[in-house]
Design a protein around this motif. Structure first.
Motif, short mmCIF file in Angstrom:
data_model
loop_
_atom_site.label_atom_id
_atom_site.label_comp_id
_atom_site.label_asym_id
_atom_site.label_seq_id
_atom_site.Cartn_x
_atom_site.Cartn_y
_atom_site.Cartn_z
N ILE A 132 0.85 -1.20 0.00
CA ILE A 132 0.00 0.00 0.00
C ILE A 132 0.89 1.25 0.00
O ILE A 132 0.57 2.27 -0.63
CB ILE A 132 -1.02 -0.02 1.18
CG1 ILE A 132 -2.19 0.90 0.89
CG2 ILE A 132 -0.41 0.31 2.51
CD1 ILE A 132 -3.23 0.33 0.03
N GLY A 133 2.05 1.16 0.65
CA GLY A 133 3.00 2.28 0.66
C GLY A 133 3.46 2.59 -0.76
O GLY A 133 3.49 3.76 -1.18
N ILE A 134 3.78 1.54 -1.51
CA ILE A 134 4.25 1.73 -2.90
C ILE A 134 3.12 2.30 -3.76
O ILE A 134 3.33 3.22 -4.55
CB ILE A 134 4.77 0.39 -3.48
CG1 ILE A 134 6.04 -0.04 -2.74
CG2 ILE A 134 5.04 0.52 -4.98
CD1 ILE A 134 6.51 -1.45 -3.07
N ILE A 135 1.91 1.76 -3.59
CA ILE A 135 0.77 2.25 -4.39
C ILE A 135 0.57 3.75 -4.13
O ILE A 135 0.38 4.54 -5.05
CB ILE A 135 -0.52 1.47 -4.05
CG1 ILE A 135 -0.40 0.02 -4.53
CG2 ILE A 135 -1.76 2.14 -4.66
CD1 ILE A 135 -1.54 -0.89 -4.09
N ARG A 136 0.65 4.14 -2.86
CA ARG A 136 0.42 5.57 -2.53
C ARG A 136 1.54 6.45 -3.05
O ARG A 136 1.29 7.54 -3.55
CB ARG A 136 0.23 5.72 -1.02
CG ARG A 136 -1.06 5.02 -0.60
CD ARG A 136 -1.63 5.49 0.72
NE ARG A 136 -3.01 4.98 0.83
CZ ARG A 136 -3.46 4.20 1.80
NH1 ARG A 136 -2.65 3.83 2.76
NH2 ARG A 136 -4.72 3.80 1.80
N GLU A 137 2.78 5.98 -2.95
CA GLU A 137 3.91 6.74 -3.49
C GLU A 137 3.77 6.93 -5.00
O GLU A 137 3.91 8.02 -5.54
CB GLU A 137 5.23 5.99 -3.23
CG GLU A 137 5.89 6.31 -1.91
CD GLU A 137 6.07 7.80 -1.68
OE1 GLU A 137 6.70 8.45 -2.53
OE2 GLU A 137 5.55 8.32 -0.67
N ASP A 138 3.45 5.79 -5.70
CA ASP A 138 3.30 5.84 -7.17
C ASP A 138 2.18 6.79 -7.57
O ASP A 138 2.29 7.51 -8.55
CB ASP A 138 2.97 4.44 -7.73
CG ASP A 138 4.21 3.57 -7.80
OD1 ASP A 138 5.29 4.05 -7.40
OD2 ASP A 138 4.10 2.40 -8.24
N ALA A 139 1.09 6.80 -6.78
CA ALA A 139 -0.07 7.64 -7.12
C ALA A 139 0.32 9.11 -7.07
O ALA A 139 -0.15 9.93 -7.87
CB ALA A 139 -1.22 7.35 -6.19
N LYS A 140 1.23 9.47 -6.13
CA LYS A 140 1.66 10.87 -6.01
C LYS A 140 2.36 11.34 -7.28
O LYS A 140 2.25 12.48 -7.68
CB LYS A 140 2.68 10.98 -4.85
CG LYS A 140 2.05 11.16 -3.50
CD LYS A 140 3.14 11.57 -2.53
CE LYS A 140 2.87 10.98 -1.15
NZ LYS A 140 4.07 10.81 -0.35
N ASP A 141 3.12 10.39 -7.89
CA ASP A 141 3.92 10.75 -9.08
C ASP A 141 3.09 10.77 -10.36
O ASP A 141 3.56 11.23 -11.39
CB ASP A 141 5.06 9.72 -9.29
CG ASP A 141 5.99 9.72 -8.11
OD1 ASP A 141 6.00 10.73 -7.38
OD2 ASP A 141 6.69 8.71 -7.90
N ARG A 142 1.86 10.20 -10.28
CA ARG A 142 1.06 10.09 -11.51
C ARG A 142 0.31 11.39 -11.79
O ARG A 142 -0.27 11.98 -10.87
CB ARG A 142 0.04 8.93 -11.37
CG ARG A 142 -0.30 8.33 -12.71
CD ARG A 142 -1.11 7.06 -12.56
NE ARG A 142 -0.46 6.06 -11.74
CZ ARG A 142 -1.02 5.50 -10.66
NH1 ARG A 142 -2.19 5.83 -10.25
NH2 ARG A 142 -0.35 4.59 -9.97
N PRO A 143 0.32 11.85 -13.06
CA PRO A 143 -0.43 13.09 -13.35
C PRO A 143 -1.92 12.87 -13.13
O PRO A 143 -2.41 11.75 -13.34
CB PRO A 143 -0.14 13.34 -14.83
CG PRO A 143 0.49 12.09 -15.37
CD PRO A 143 0.97 11.27 -14.23
N GLU A 144 -2.64 13.92 -12.70
CA GLU A 144 -4.10 13.81 -12.43
C GLU A 144 -4.85 13.41 -13.70
O GLU A 144 -4.51 13.83 -14.78
CB GLU A 144 -4.63 15.15 -11.95
CG GLU A 144 -4.19 15.50 -10.53
CD GLU A 144 -4.74 14.56 -9.47
OE1 GLU A 144 -5.97 14.37 -9.43
OE2 GLU A 144 -3.97 13.99 -8.68
#
Ligand code: DC
Length: 223
Positions: free
Chosen positions: A211-223
């Motif tokens: 879940i940590g990786i999913i949340r980190e990756d989501a931050k880097d993804r454009p809206e």
């Protein structure tokens, strides 16, 4: 396609438990594709198809087989086979028939269709490589053979099946070889999948990592 979290790995790596926790946390549906392969294999063996059947024979038998995964239950032609598909024999035949082209082609559509209707946490052997190569997060989960054997032994005995540890170790090794060396959609880590070794980790620890990786990756993804 909706959002998909894709998880691959061998038997006993802890995919199902962690995928269920993730689906709850994220509010996504859970898709256990091994259960679909198991149900198809059960349908084929019930229909008198054996390991030596031709692709045409298997394709014809599949016309009478309907599998569904709904609310964590697996239905074969409308009958709940969630318990029967967990037997050691069902594991063996799922691994054998999953190497066959008509079976993979048949289930590909069903799996992709599931992602047209709902966000998914999908687990199996080729989620990250073949079925959902565009998944928004990909994971390859593994553990030592010793640990996977212990987990499978506990799982089988808790389901009321005979569970001999030496036999299970052999089954796991045999399935690892078959699932990773087959020509079609073999089990392998996708280049862009996060590798997680769950040996010695509690389920919660694996969950926290993912879940940590999913949340980190989501931050880097454009809206
Ligand atoms: O995950 P499982 O042990 O329930 O899977 C049973 C078998 O199904 C496994 O040995 C290989 C096959 N399988 C597959 O080929 N592709 C998938 N996506 C999921 C399972």
């Amino acid at each position: 396609m909706k959002n998909v979290i894709a998880i691959d790995g061998p038997s006993g790596a802890g995919k199902s438990t962690v995928a269920k926790l993730l689906s709850k946390e994220l509010g996504f549906d859970y898709l256990d594709t091994g259960a679909l392969y198991r149900a198809v294999a059960l349908g084929l063996t019930k229909g008198g198809i054996d390991e030596n059947a031709s692709d045409d024979g298997i394709a014809a038998a599949l016309e009478d087989i309907r599998v569904e995964f709904r609310d964590n239950r697996v239905l074969l032609n409308g009958t709940d086979v969630s318990h029967d598909i967990r037997s050691p024999e069902a594991s063996h035949f799922a691994s054998v028939f999953s190497a066959r082209r008509p079976v993979r082609a048949y289930l590909l559509g069903i799996q992709r269709d599931a992602a047209m209707h709902a966000d998914l946490v999908a687990e199996g052997r080729d989620m990250t490589t073949v079925v959902f190569p565009e998944a928004c997060a990909k994971f390859y989960l593994d553990a030592s053979v010793g640990e996977r054997t212990r987990r499978r032994t506990l799982e089988l005995s808790s389901r009321g099946f005979e569970a001999d540890e030496d036999r299970i170790r052999l089954d796991i090794t045999e399935r690892d070889i078959r699932d990773s060396r087959r020509a079609l959609a073999p089990l392998r880590k996708a280049d862009d999948a996060h590798f997680i070794d769950s040996t010695g980790l509690a389920v919660e620890e694996v969950f926290e990592k993912i879940i940590g990786i999913i949340r980190e990756d989501a931050k880097d993804r454009p809206e």
